[in-house]
Design a protein around this motif. Structure first.
Motif, PDB file in Angstrom:
ATOM      1  N   ILE A 119       0.864  -1.177   0.000  1.00  0.00           N
ATOM      2  CA  ILE A 119       0.000   0.000   0.000  1.00  0.00           C
ATOM      3  C   ILE A 119       0.909   1.237   0.000  1.00  0.00           C
ATOM      4  O   ILE A 119       1.660   1.477   0.958  1.00  0.00           O
ATOM      5  CB  ILE A 119      -0.945   0.014   1.214  1.00  0.00           C
ATOM      6  CG1 ILE A 119      -1.700  -1.319   1.309  1.00  0.00           C
ATOM      7  CG2 ILE A 119      -1.899   1.181   1.138  1.00  0.00           C
ATOM      8  CD1 ILE A 119      -2.515  -1.646   0.087  1.00  0.00           C
ATOM      9  N   LEU A 120       0.795   2.027  -1.116  1.00  0.00           N
ATOM     10  CA  LEU A 120       1.683   3.181  -1.316  1.00  0.00           C
ATOM     11  C   LEU A 120       0.927   4.480  -1.059  1.00  0.00           C
ATOM     12  O   LEU A 120      -0.260   4.609  -1.405  1.00  0.00           O
ATOM     13  CB  LEU A 120       2.223   3.169  -2.742  1.00  0.00           C
ATOM     14  CG  LEU A 120       2.851   1.849  -3.229  1.00  0.00           C
ATOM     15  CD1 LEU A 120       3.281   1.993  -4.694  1.00  0.00           C
ATOM     16  CD2 LEU A 120       4.015   1.454  -2.348  1.00  0.00           C
ATOM     17  N   GLY A 121       1.646   5.434  -0.459  1.00  0.00           N
ATOM     18  CA  GLY A 121       1.074   6.744  -0.208  1.00  0.00           C
ATOM     19  C   GLY A 121       1.253   7.662  -1.405  1.00  0.00           C
ATOM     20  O   GLY A 121       1.651   7.236  -2.504  1.00  0.00           O
ATOM     21  N   LEU A 122       0.963   8.975  -1.225  1.00  0.00           N
ATOM     22  CA  LEU A 122       1.068   9.946  -2.312  1.00  0.00           C
ATOM     23  C   LEU A 122       2.498  10.088  -2.835  1.00  0.00           C
ATOM     24  O   LEU A 122       2.715  10.396  -4.004  1.00  0.00           O
ATOM     25  CB  LEU A 122       0.536  11.308  -1.846  1.00  0.00           C
ATOM     26  CG  LEU A 122      -0.957  11.337  -1.482  1.00  0.00           C
ATOM     27  CD1 LEU A 122      -1.336  12.716  -0.966  1.00  0.00           C
ATOM     28  CD2 LEU A 122      -1.810  10.947  -2.678  1.00  0.00           C
ATOM     29  N   ASP A 123       3.478   9.827  -1.976  1.00  0.00           N
ATOM     30  CA  ASP A 123       4.882   9.931  -2.386  1.00  0.00           C
ATOM     31  C   ASP A 123       5.450   8.583  -2.806  1.00  0.00           C
ATOM     32  O   ASP A 123       6.670   8.424  -2.914  1.00  0.00           O
ATOM     33  CB  ASP A 123       5.713  10.529  -1.258  1.00  0.00           C
ATOM     34  CG  ASP A 123       5.582   9.755   0.052  1.00  0.00           C
ATOM     35  OD1 ASP A 123       4.779   8.775   0.077  1.00  0.00           O
ATOM     36  OD2 ASP A 123       6.231  10.107   1.052  1.00  0.00           O
ATOM     37  N   THR A 139       1.648  -3.450   4.177  1.00  0.00           N
ATOM     38  CA  THR A 139       1.644  -4.615   3.287  1.00  0.00           C
ATOM     39  C   THR A 139       0.555  -5.588   3.729  1.00  0.00           C
ATOM     40  O   THR A 139       0.401  -5.869   4.938  1.00  0.00           O
ATOM     41  CB  THR A 139       3.012  -5.323   3.308  1.00  0.00           C
ATOM     42  OG1 THR A 139       4.030  -4.412   2.900  1.00  0.00           O
ATOM     43  CG2 THR A 139       3.006  -6.527   2.387  1.00  0.00           C
ATOM     44  N   LEU A 140      -0.191  -6.120   2.761  1.00  0.00           N
ATOM     45  CA  LEU A 140      -1.163  -7.181   3.021  1.00  0.00           C
ATOM     46  C   LEU A 140      -0.645  -8.461   2.374  1.00  0.00           C
ATOM     47  O   LEU A 140      -0.147  -8.440   1.248  1.00  0.00           O
ATOM     48  CB  LEU A 140      -2.533  -6.838   2.417  1.00  0.00           C
ATOM     49  CG  LEU A 140      -3.415  -5.848   3.197  1.00  0.00           C
ATOM     50  CD1 LEU A 140      -2.916  -4.420   3.009  1.00  0.00           C
ATOM     51  CD2 LEU A 140      -4.871  -5.965   2.718  1.00  0.00           C
ATOM     52  N   ASP A 141      -0.754  -9.568   3.092  1.00  0.00           N
ATOM     53  CA  ASP A 141      -0.252 -10.857   2.598  1.00  0.00           C
ATOM     54  C   ASP A 141      -1.394 -11.871   2.678  1.00  0.00           C
ATOM     55  O   ASP A 141      -1.800 -12.286   3.783  1.00  0.00           O
ATOM     56  CB  ASP A 141       0.934 -11.310   3.439  1.00  0.00           C
ATOM     57  CG  ASP A 141       1.702 -12.458   2.809  1.00  0.00           C
ATOM     58  OD1 ASP A 141       1.746 -12.520   1.559  1.00  0.00           O
ATOM     59  OD2 ASP A 141       2.238 -13.284   3.565  1.00  0.00           O
ATOM     60  N   ALA A 142      -1.930 -12.261   1.516  1.00  0.00           N
ATOM     61  CA  ALA A 142      -3.022 -13.229   1.452  1.00  0.00           C
ATOM     62  C   ALA A 142      -2.450 -14.580   1.037  1.00  0.00           C
ATOM     63  O   ALA A 142      -2.281 -14.866  -0.139  1.00  0.00           O
ATOM     64  CB  ALA A 142      -4.082 -12.764   0.459  1.00  0.00           C
ATOM     65  N   GLY A 187      -7.520  -8.559   5.314  1.00  0.00           N
ATOM     66  CA  GLY A 187      -8.055  -7.205   5.256  1.00  0.00           C
ATOM     67  C   GLY A 187      -7.262  -6.261   6.138  1.00  0.00           C
ATOM     68  O   GLY A 187      -6.440  -6.675   6.966  1.00  0.00           O
ATOM     69  N   ALA A 188      -7.505  -4.955   5.954  1.00  0.00           N
ATOM     70  CA  ALA A 188      -6.805  -3.931   6.731  1.00  0.00           C
ATOM     71  C   ALA A 188      -7.628  -2.647   6.713  1.00  0.00           C
ATOM     72  O   ALA A 188      -8.504  -2.450   5.858  1.00  0.00           O
ATOM     73  CB  ALA A 188      -5.408  -3.681   6.178  1.00  0.00           C
ATOM     74  N   VAL A 238      -9.897   3.883   5.530  1.00  0.00           N
ATOM     75  CA  VAL A 238     -10.145   3.193   4.266  1.00  0.00           C
ATOM     76  C   VAL A 238     -10.037   1.689   4.528  1.00  0.00           C
ATOM     77  O   VAL A 238      -9.019   1.207   5.065  1.00  0.00           O
ATOM     78  CB  VAL A 238      -9.149   3.631   3.176  1.00  0.00           C
ATOM     79  CG1 VAL A 238      -9.398   2.845   1.887  1.00  0.00           C
ATOM     80  CG2 VAL A 238      -9.253   5.135   2.922  1.00  0.00           C
ATOM     81  N   TYR A 239     -11.085   0.938   4.161  1.00  0.00           N
ATOM     82  CA  TYR A 239     -11.120  -0.509   4.374  1.00  0.00           C
ATOM     83  C   TYR A 239     -10.659  -1.211   3.101  1.00  0.00           C
ATOM     84  O   TYR A 239     -11.151  -0.901   2.002  1.00  0.00           O
ATOM     85  CB  TYR A 239     -12.538  -0.950   4.753  1.00  0.00           C
ATOM     86  CG  TYR A 239     -13.017  -0.325   6.052  1.00  0.00           C
ATOM     87  CD1 TYR A 239     -12.813  -0.965   7.266  1.00  0.00           C
ATOM     88  CD2 TYR A 239     -13.649   0.920   6.035  1.00  0.00           C
ATOM     89  CE1 TYR A 239     -13.243  -0.387   8.445  1.00  0.00           C
ATOM     90  CE2 TYR A 239     -14.077   1.505   7.214  1.00  0.00           C
ATOM     91  CZ  TYR A 239     -13.869   0.851   8.421  1.00  0.00           C
ATOM     92  OH  TYR A 239     -14.282   1.436   9.590  1.00  0.00           O
ATOM     93  N   ILE A 240      -9.718  -2.170   3.237  1.00  0.00           N
ATOM     94  CA  ILE A 240      -9.106  -2.828   2.080  1.00  0.00           C
ATOM     95  C   ILE A 240      -9.189  -4.341   2.268  1.00  0.00           C
ATOM     96  O   ILE A 240      -8.920  -4.863   3.366  1.00  0.00           O
ATOM     97  CB  ILE A 240      -7.631  -2.415   1.912  1.00  0.00           C
ATOM     98  CG1 ILE A 240      -7.521  -0.882   1.843  1.00  0.00           C
ATOM     99  CG2 ILE A 240      -7.013  -3.061   0.689  1.00  0.00           C
ATOM    100  CD1 ILE A 240      -6.081  -0.383   1.884  1.00  0.00           C
ATOM    101  N   VAL A 241      -9.531  -5.078   1.202  1.00  0.00           N
ATOM    102  CA  VAL A 241      -9.535  -6.544   1.218  1.00  0.00           C
ATOM    103  C   VAL A 241      -8.677  -7.034   0.059  1.00  0.00           C
ATOM    104  O   VAL A 241      -8.834  -6.570  -1.082  1.00  0.00           O
ATOM    105  CB  VAL A 241     -10.959  -7.125   1.107  1.00  0.00           C
ATOM    106  CG1 VAL A 241     -10.904  -8.654   0.935  1.00  0.00           C
ATOM    107  CG2 VAL A 241     -11.782  -6.777   2.351  1.00  0.00           C
TER     108      VAL A 241
END
Length: 236
Positions: free
Chosen positions: A197-201, A207-210, A216-217, A222-225
């Motif tokens: 997961i990268l920011g504006l810069d 990091t998510l590892d499936a 999820g995170a 902001v909810y991410i799957v």
């Protein structure tokens, strides 16, 4: 009368006086003998017990019994009684602390998430539809996520649930997400994907590892799957 005749009576008087004197001496000597004490005691007793005729004898004086002399007693030191100890019976089987009531959250597809605490600040959520359990999520010191037929669900560490429909991207690849985030998805292995997961810069903020299961995170609201098949979706 001749002088001789006159003197004879004188001799007789003298002799008589001598006999009288001897007679008086003998009782006195007897009184001084060994039996004199007994006789004297008997005489005194008889005299003491004799009651003159016509005189009423007084009853013997009654001697009041002497009160027993007070005995000094050393008082025993006072002892303080030990406080009574109340012994309460204990149960052989400890009573388990009841769990908190289940929380229910309505989900985007009309089903319900029933959430229960499982200890150590972790939670479990059952996805229930028409009385049937379709899936289960559990936090293990991290947020949990699930893709349920294109409905994405995130169970947070605080026990709350967020769900939405659609909006998925298939990896590998780089994708723009809600909230200004960018996800760089790579395939690590079979049913194993990783997303940075990268920011504006373009700095890596997480990091998510499936690996074999969805994950999820929550990133700044902001909810991410990310699924084990490489699909990623986010929602605010």
């Amino acid at each position: 009368m001749s002088r001789r005749a006159t003197r004879r009576p004188t001799s007789l008087r003298t002799l008589a006086g001598a006999v009288l004197t001897v007679a008086l001496i003998v009782p006195v000597a007897t009184a001084c003998g060994p039996d004199s004490d007994t006789s004297a005691a008997a005489s005194v007793s008889a005299t003491a017990n004799a009651t003159p005729s016509g005189t009423a004898s007084a009853p013997p004086a009654t001697t009041a019994p002497l009160a027993p002399a007070a005995t000094a007693t050393t008082a025993a030191p006072a002892t303080t009684a030990a406080p009574a100890t109340t012994i309460r019976p204990t149960s052989a089987t400890p009573t388990a602390k009841p769990k908190s009531p289940a929380r229910s959250y309505p989900l985007a597809d009309g089903s319900t998430a029933e959430v229960q605490p499982v200890g150590n600040q972790n939670w479990t959520a059952r996805i229930v539809s028409r009385g049937s359990v379709l899936a289960t999520l559990e936090t293990k010191d991290t947020d949990a996520g699930l893709d349920a037929n294109d409905m994405f669900v995130v169970l947070s560490l605080d026990g709350t649930v967020h769900s939405w429909m659609g909006g998925a991207h298939q990896g590998p690849g780089t994708f723009k997400l809600a909230g200004g985030w960018t996800a760089k998805v790579t395939k690590v292995g079979e049913l194993h994907y990783r997303a940075q997961i990268l920011g504006l810069d373009n700095a890596v903020n997480g990091t998510l590892d499936a690996d074999q299961h969805d994950t999820g995170a929550v990133a700044n609201g902001v909810y991410i799957v990310l699924t084990a098949g490489g699909r990623i979706s986010a929602h605010m």
